[in-house]
Enzyme design. Sequence first.
Site, PDB file in Angstrom:
ATOM      1  N   LYS A 194       0.859  -1.191   0.000  1.00 53.81           N
ATOM      2  CA  LYS A 194       0.000   0.000   0.000  1.00 53.81           C
ATOM      3  C   LYS A 194       0.889   1.232   0.000  1.00 53.81           C
ATOM      4  O   LYS A 194       1.732   1.400   0.876  1.00 53.81           O
ATOM      5  CB  LYS A 194      -0.899  -0.022   1.241  1.00 53.81           C
ATOM      6  CG  LYS A 194      -1.767   1.204   1.392  1.00 53.81           C
ATOM      7  CD  LYS A 194      -2.775   1.036   2.524  1.00 53.81           C
ATOM      8  CE  LYS A 194      -3.522   2.328   2.785  1.00 53.81           C
ATOM      9  NZ  LYS A 194      -4.478   2.190   3.885  1.00 53.81           N
ATOM     10  N   LYS A 247      -2.402  -1.426  -3.758  1.00 56.56           N
ATOM     11  CA  LYS A 247      -3.267  -0.256  -3.588  1.00 56.56           C
ATOM     12  C   LYS A 247      -2.423   1.009  -3.634  1.00 56.56           C
ATOM     13  O   LYS A 247      -1.441   1.071  -2.913  1.00 56.56           O
ATOM     14  CB  LYS A 247      -3.984  -0.370  -2.242  1.00 56.56           C
ATOM     15  CG  LYS A 247      -4.878   0.787  -1.937  1.00 56.56           C
ATOM     16  CD  LYS A 247      -5.434   0.660  -0.548  1.00 56.56           C
ATOM     17  CE  LYS A 247      -6.134   1.974  -0.225  1.00 56.56           C
ATOM     18  NZ  LYS A 247      -6.357   2.151   1.159  1.00 56.56           N
ATOM     19  N   SER A 273     -10.425   5.566  -4.202  1.00 57.86           N
ATOM     20  CA  SER A 273     -11.376   6.673  -4.315  1.00 57.86           C
ATOM     21  C   SER A 273     -11.003   7.705  -5.380  1.00 57.86           C
ATOM     22  O   SER A 273     -11.852   8.117  -6.173  1.00 57.86           O
ATOM     23  CB  SER A 273     -11.521   7.352  -2.947  1.00 57.86           C
ATOM     24  OG  SER A 273     -10.254   7.793  -2.472  1.00 57.86           O
TER      25      SER A 273
HETATM   26  C1  PBG Z   1      -7.435   3.054   5.924  1.00 59.91           C
HETATM   27  C2  PBG Z   1      -7.753   3.004   4.470  1.00 59.91           C
HETATM   28  C3  PBG Z   1      -7.600   4.000   3.497  1.00 59.91           C
HETATM   29  C4  PBG Z   1      -8.119   3.493   2.313  1.00 59.91           C
HETATM   30  C5  PBG Z   1      -8.551   2.199   2.573  1.00 59.91           C
HETATM   31  N1  PBG Z   1      -8.302   1.912   3.919  1.00 59.91           N
HETATM   32  C6  PBG Z   1      -7.130   5.388   3.605  1.00 59.91           C
HETATM   33  C7  PBG Z   1      -5.735   5.720   3.933  1.00 59.91           C
HETATM   34  O1  PBG Z   1      -4.860   4.856   4.036  1.00 59.91           O
HETATM   35  O2  PBG Z   1      -5.525   6.908   4.137  1.00 59.91           O
HETATM   36  C8  PBG Z   1      -8.191   4.234   1.001  1.00 59.91           C
HETATM   37  C9  PBG Z   1      -9.250   3.762   0.060  1.00 59.91           C
HETATM   38  C10 PBG Z   1      -9.571   4.677  -1.055  1.00 59.91           C
HETATM   39  O3  PBG Z   1      -8.936   5.731  -1.287  1.00 59.91           O
HETATM   40  O4  PBG Z   1     -10.535   4.341  -1.750  1.00 59.91           O
HETATM   41  N2  PBG Z   1      -6.109   2.893   6.258  1.00 59.91           N
HETATM   42 ZN    ZN Z   2      -5.508   3.605   8.426  1.00 65.84          ZN
END
Ligand code: PBG
Ligand code: ZN
Length: 323
Positions: A194, A247, A273
């Site tokens: 991620k 991701k 998103s």
């Molecule tokens: C929580 C999380 C996030 C997303 C999924 N789980 C946000 C982040 O890491 O700030 C992002 C999902 C998206 O942007 O659709 N850690």
């Molecule tokens: Zn988080």
Amino acid sequence: MFTRFRRRRLNPILRDLLTETTLSINDFIYPLFVRSGKEVKNEVASMPGVYQMSIDEVVKECGELKSLGIKSIILFGIPDVKDSVGSEALCEHGIIATALREIKAAHPDIFITTDLCFCEYTDHGHCGVLDPVLETVDNDITLKNLGLQAVVHAKAGADMIAPSGMMDGMIIAIREALDEAGFKHIPIMSYSTKFASAYYGPFRDVAESAPSFGDRRSYQMNPANRREAILESLEDEKEGADILMVKPALAYMDIIRDIKEASRLPLAAYNVSGEYSMLKMAAKAGVIDYERVMLETLLGFKRAGADIIITYHAKEAAKLLQS
Ligand code: PBG
Ligand code: ZN
């Protein structure tokens, strides 16, 4: 000149026969955001078509998803109260635990994955408990809490746990906690690779989880690093993850392919998103054929090597794939 390439493209039936990659409703996991209240369905400006919903609305939504052929969701919680450790997430009557019980009661046939993290629950918006000296997340205290949160979810009926916090050792910690509590059969889908991405912006509006200071770069990955991206996922495989993930997806197609080739585990791509909102806004501005661009994008994730696609487009895509 007329070679085998154009010869094979002339007839539409032959084109279908020669299709190498297909998109199916079975590939999708649909994200849902749950909050307290009754009959609450708030659309968020930065993500048209995505809502914060109260549990009763989520239950209704699951009925609609089933009618579209979507059987799998991932749940995110928006708690009423936040504090420094994110205690709401550890409570058996917290928003996710309550939602799990009510959804499962109404729809035992929906497969529910829960996002496991603390950023929605902490008042500082970081993904765990803070270390006052380092001014970022304390890895090992957070691991302990992730174990507790995983057990709360499993007890409430979660079918799969998806830790997204990028803590070192999180898969071992969660696996041990689940096993000890009698949940050896619950799989872990790790957000294994991620990146610290600006594409999460709209999500943080919906989930109300933007960090109040700093950023997530001391735990999420540097977008520049390909070798490290592969190592991160292989580490989670070693620790016992059942499914790996990349991701975001769109700017990281190379990483999806790399991890697909480096590991035999199933792989998910999170179509995040910002990727969703870009297409929505472009469609609103009249600059793209939204449906075709969406399907082409989702197909691209499959071709790159994804087995599973977590996507806000799932409902729209399902409608098109059904017809
Ligand atoms: C929580 C999380 C996030 C997303 C999924 N789980 C946000 C982040 O890491 O700030 C992002 C999902 C998206 O942007 O659709 N850690
Ligand atoms: Zn988080």
